[in-house]
Design an enzyme around this catalytic site. Structure first.
Site, PDB file in Angstrom:
ATOM      1  N   GLY A 250     -35.938  -1.385  20.982  1.00 28.72           N
ATOM      2  CA  GLY A 250     -35.241   0.516  20.991  1.00 28.72           C
ATOM      3  C   GLY A 250     -36.142   0.723  19.755  1.00 28.72           C
ATOM      4  N   ARG A 641     -22.731 -12.191   5.483  1.00 33.06           N
ATOM      5  CA  ARG A 641     -21.657 -13.411   6.749  1.00 33.06           C
ATOM      6  C   ARG A 641     -22.983 -13.646   7.926  1.00 33.06           C
ATOM      7  NH1 ARG A 641     -15.879 -13.868   9.274  1.00 33.06           N
ATOM      8  NH2 ARG A 641     -16.099 -16.092   9.001  1.00 33.06           N
ATOM      9  N   ASN A 644     -24.761 -15.596  13.408  1.00 34.61           N
ATOM     10  CA  ASN A 644     -25.403 -16.393  14.080  1.00 34.61           C
ATOM     11  C   ASN A 644     -26.749 -16.899  13.851  1.00 34.61           C
ATOM     12  OD1 ASN A 644     -27.311 -18.167  16.208  1.00 34.61           O
ATOM     13  ND2 ASN A 644     -26.121 -17.303  17.626  1.00 34.61           N
ATOM     14  N   GLN A 651     -34.061 -12.065  13.588  1.00 36.65           N
ATOM     15  CA  GLN A 651     -34.673 -10.745  13.657  1.00 36.65           C
ATOM     16  C   GLN A 651     -35.284 -10.938  12.449  1.00 36.65           C
ATOM     17  OE1 GLN A 651     -32.728  -7.941  15.113  1.00 36.65           O
ATOM     18  NE2 GLN A 651     -33.458  -8.783  16.998  1.00 36.65           N
ATOM     19  N   VAL A 716     -30.099  -7.234   9.569  1.00 36.23           N
ATOM     20  CA  VAL A 716     -31.225  -7.984   9.673  1.00 36.23           C
ATOM     21  C   VAL A 716     -31.748  -7.249  10.355  1.00 36.23           C
ATOM     22  CG1 VAL A 716     -30.104 -10.315   8.688  1.00 36.23           C
ATOM     23  CG2 VAL A 716     -30.632  -9.786  10.939  1.00 36.23           C
ATOM     24  N   GLU A 718     -33.833  -4.547  10.049  1.00 38.60           N
ATOM     25  CA  GLU A 718     -35.001  -4.122   9.703  1.00 38.60           C
ATOM     26  C   GLU A 718     -35.072  -4.114   8.494  1.00 38.60           C
ATOM     27  OE1 GLU A 718     -33.941   0.566  11.548  1.00 38.60           O
ATOM     28  OE2 GLU A 718     -31.977  -0.561  11.027  1.00 38.60           O
TER      29      GLU A 718
END
Length: 754
Positions: A250, A641, A644, A651, A716, A718
């Protein structure tokens, strides 16, 4: 009233989980690699027709003729939707009732405002017939000269930039700071227009049943899409059902529903049958948003100790002739460096182009490549290593607002990233390193930053008598792994193993999960899920602690801990009871609760909230041909934090690759005579492929930020762009000694400058 965990409170009923922080494999991965994940264009309801857009080949003027008769006579064509033959709308598509409502081209007139604007829709039994019918329309035009680029018209100061920021911000006296400096630079940088090129194009399958509407379409904001559709068609929001379980990318272009998607809904209403409309790749270059070009001037001054005395960042950008969106490039200079005086200012021009919109790291991506290049140049002027210069000017508080933020985490990113990369072996002067093949080698760095945003969301949690749980929220997964990360938060919120939790998302009949944008979706939807879990555990605990038959009876004041499908007394964990037993004894098949999440206004007022990072890049340049290859990149990031680690790593890799693309590849080339994009395809609009991607290394810095949200999550998606583009550009300078300020960096520019 739903209990929520507030920033300053600890919950009475604690949940100890083992899902958050685990590098779990994507729950949707097998579906995607086996082709079983349903995307919008995969839907084929009974009786479905195909719609194809006819788009303008001019950028300004009006359509004087469409050969509708020829198109309608083509075998298989059912109807042709034009400005004079279309279903009525309840709302003017050019009306704006809020700042995030943008004007659409819905065949409201024969006017043409940009190239690739939809001017008609052909509806047919087959895709081939609709495509051929669109070609038969053979439009003719009354053409006006196209206004193109950053010098298309007189410039003006926009009323606001980006998502409503002021266009001019300043503190201190910049001119005095420059006059007092021992070293100063004055440099201008240009960035091109860039276009979203998600693998999945914008698509819609729309079906009407009276005044009820069923839609399959990719959306980063289901509730926003519902509201816009409801207004345009004059129907209640609850009559609109949108399915969007998966998005093939997107990057901001699917945050707001676009004109072509609405045209698909109009086409379905016109013919009274389900209709599918999918944009061709080249049709995405216009009506669905893009990143606007910029011209940025930076003036920096520093004293004899290498401390900034002034920083001025001026940005000029482009918006469309008919709407308002302004790239907030200069705002990148608000957050990082502790200059005594800072001024940022924006101006804009109107051009005959589709309206620019949010594109991954809007403002920060364009602004940071200029800022980080200028900071690098300033460090060289002062004779200081670029990393040391940044550390020396690192802000303890956000310079513009004066609010404290996590600068300690940024310094740790500098240190750990430099160690991993081997930065301290770098010679200060350029053109000093070569490899065994004689290629010039350069090392560059850039500082990464992105605001830690949070929007509003809701979720519904259910605990069932069989010991399993359900978590529902209308979340969006456009490839970032939301189905997995949010399920991990849900599992810990419910005190269950993730395999015992059914996670439901991706449809508009679920609680509103907010918008998946601004790198805020995990925090936004995650906190709502967290609070829904807290609420349902509180209800379950209330059942148990009030029941004399339960081993938890009377534990209300001490509280309980939820873990592995059991509630344990907080003061004596040997006394416990399973969820199933509590519900069975209460005669309940399930118990449910809802929870919401939103930014804390008090924390927002007191703290500046950002994720930080540092990116280091190595390039090799052929000294004869000027060919540039990035050979390795190292990024160190502090992003709160980590839910995952595997998904976060992916990312951050993606952001770093996009930064490389920004510096060396990506550019929409416009024909200044016609106003048309000349490279609207993935063959000529260059993005990195596997051969262009270097050795990538990412490390995350442990960071506990109690102020951003109850879970301490920062985005995370961008941030990886913002440091990487500057790092690559600075590495090219270090390799060659040539400072190029127009992006992407071209071989021809490098050879001419050499």
């Amino acid at each position: 009233m739903t209990p929520e965990i507030r920033l300053t409170e600890s919950p009475v009923h604690l949940r100890h989980g083992a899902n958050i922080g685990q590098p779990l494999t994507r729950r949707d991965g097998i579906l995607k690699v086996t082709g079983k994940a349903p995307y919008a264009a995969d839907r084929h309801p009974k009786g479905m027709l195909y719609a194809v857009l006819a788009v303008s080949s001019i950028a300004r003027g009006r359509v004087t003729f469409l050969d509708v008769a020829a198109a309608k006579s083509h075998p298989g064509v059912v109807d042709v939707m034009t400005p004079t033959h279309k279903p009525p709308l309840a709302e003017d598509p050019d009306a704006k009732t809020n700042p995030f409502m943008f004007r659409m081209e819905l065949l409201q007139s024969d006017a043409v405002r940009y190239a690739n604007q939809p001017i008609a829709v052909v509806i047919a039994q087959t895709l081939e017939a609709a495509t051929e019918g669109a070609a038969l329309l053979a439009p003719t035009y009354e053409t006006l000269p196209a206004r193109v680029g950053l010098d298309a018209d007189e410039s003006f100061v926009p009323p606001a930039v980006g998502p409503g920021h002021p266009p001019i911000v300043e503190h201190g006296d910049v001119e005095a700071g420059l006059a007092a400096s021992a070293k100063a630079i004055d440099a201008s940088y240009e960035t091109p227009a860039q276009y979203h090129n998600a693998m999945e194009p914008h698509a819609i399958v729309a079906s009407w049943d009276g005044d009820k509407l069923s839609i399959d379409t990719p959306s980063q904001g289901l509730a926003w899409a519902q509201g816009r559709i409801a207004g345009l068609f004059g129907i209640p929001v609850e009559n609109i059902h949108i399915r969007s379980p998966f998005l093939g990318g997107g990057f901001g272009s699917k945050g707001l529903i676009s004109g072509p998607q609405i045209l698909g809904i109009m086409a379905a209403r016109l013919v009274g049958r389900p209709v599918k409309l999918v944009l061709r790749r080249e049709q995405m270059y216009g009506p669905v948003g893009h990143r606007a070009p910029t011209r940025q001037r930076l003036r920096l001054g520093a004293d004899g100790n290498g401390l900034l005395t002034a920083l001025e960042h001026q940005a000029k950008t482009v918006t469309s002739s008919f709407d308002d969106f302004y790239e907030s490039a200069a705002d990148a200079s608000h957050t990082l460096y502790a200059s005594r005086a800072i001024r940022t200012a924006h101006e804009a021009v109107r051009a005959d182009t589709g309206t620019p919109l949010f594109m991954r790291a809007p403002g920060e991506a364009t602004g940071s490549i200029a800022l980080e290049s200028a900071i690098d140049e300033m460090a060289w002027a002062c004779g200081i290593d670029p990393l040391q210069f940044r550390i020396r000017n690192d802000a303890e508080v956000e310079p513009i607002s004066g609010k404290p933020f996590s600068s300690k985490a940024l310094r740790e990113c500098y240190t750990k990233g430099a160690e991993r990369f081997g930065w301290w072996e770098r010679p200060l002067s350029p053109r000093q390193m070569r490899d065994d093949n004689g290629f010039l080698v350069g090392w560059g760095m850039g500082t990464a930053t992105f605001p830690a945003l949070m929007f509003q969301a809701n979720a519904r949690a259910v605990l069932r008598a069989d010991g399993s749980g359900v978590m529902e929220t209308g979340a969006h997964d456009m490839g970032q792994g939301a189905w997995t990360a949010l399920a991990q938060i849900a599992a810990d919120g419910l005190g269950l193993d993730i395999d015992r939790v059914e996670f439901r998302a991706g449809t508009s009949d679920l609680p509103d999960a907010g918008i998946a944008g601004g790198s805020a979706h995990t925090a936004t939807a995650g906190v709502a899920i967290h609070n829904a879990g807290a609420a349902v555990i509180a209800k379950l605990a209330d059942l148990a602690t009030r029941d004399q038959r339960s081993p938890l009876f009377g534990a209300g004041n001490a509280g309980v801990i939820a873990r592995n499908g059991h509630l344990h007394r907080r003061d004596d964990e040997t006394r416990s009871e399973s969820y199933a037993d509590i519900l069975r004894r209460a005669g309940l098949a399930e118990i449910e609760a809802t929870g919401g999440g939103a930014a804390d206004p008090a924390a927002q007022a007191d703290y500046a909230m950002h994720a930080h990072g540092a990116v280091f890049a190595e390039v090799k340049v052929d000294p004869d041909l000027g060919q540039i290859r990035v050979t390795r990149m190292v990024g160190a990031f502090a992003a709160g934090r980590i839910i995952n680690p595997k998904l976060v790593r992916s990312q951050l890799f993606g952001g770093m690759i996009w930064g490389l693309s920004f510096a060396l590849h990506e550019e929409a080339v416009m024909d200044r005579r016609s106003g048309r994009i000349m490279n609207p395809n993935l063959a000529e609009y260059h993005v990195p492929v596997n051969a262009d991607v270097p050795s990538l290394d990412v490390l995350t810095v442990d960071e506990h930020d109690p102020h951003v949200n109850p879970l301490g999550i920062k985005g995370v998606g961008e941030i990886g762009i913002t440091g990487s583009a500057g790092a690559v550009a600075n590495a090219v300078w270090h390799a060659t000694g040539v400072r190029l300020r127009r992006f992407p960096i071209r071989i021809s520019d490098l050879l001419v400058a050499s």
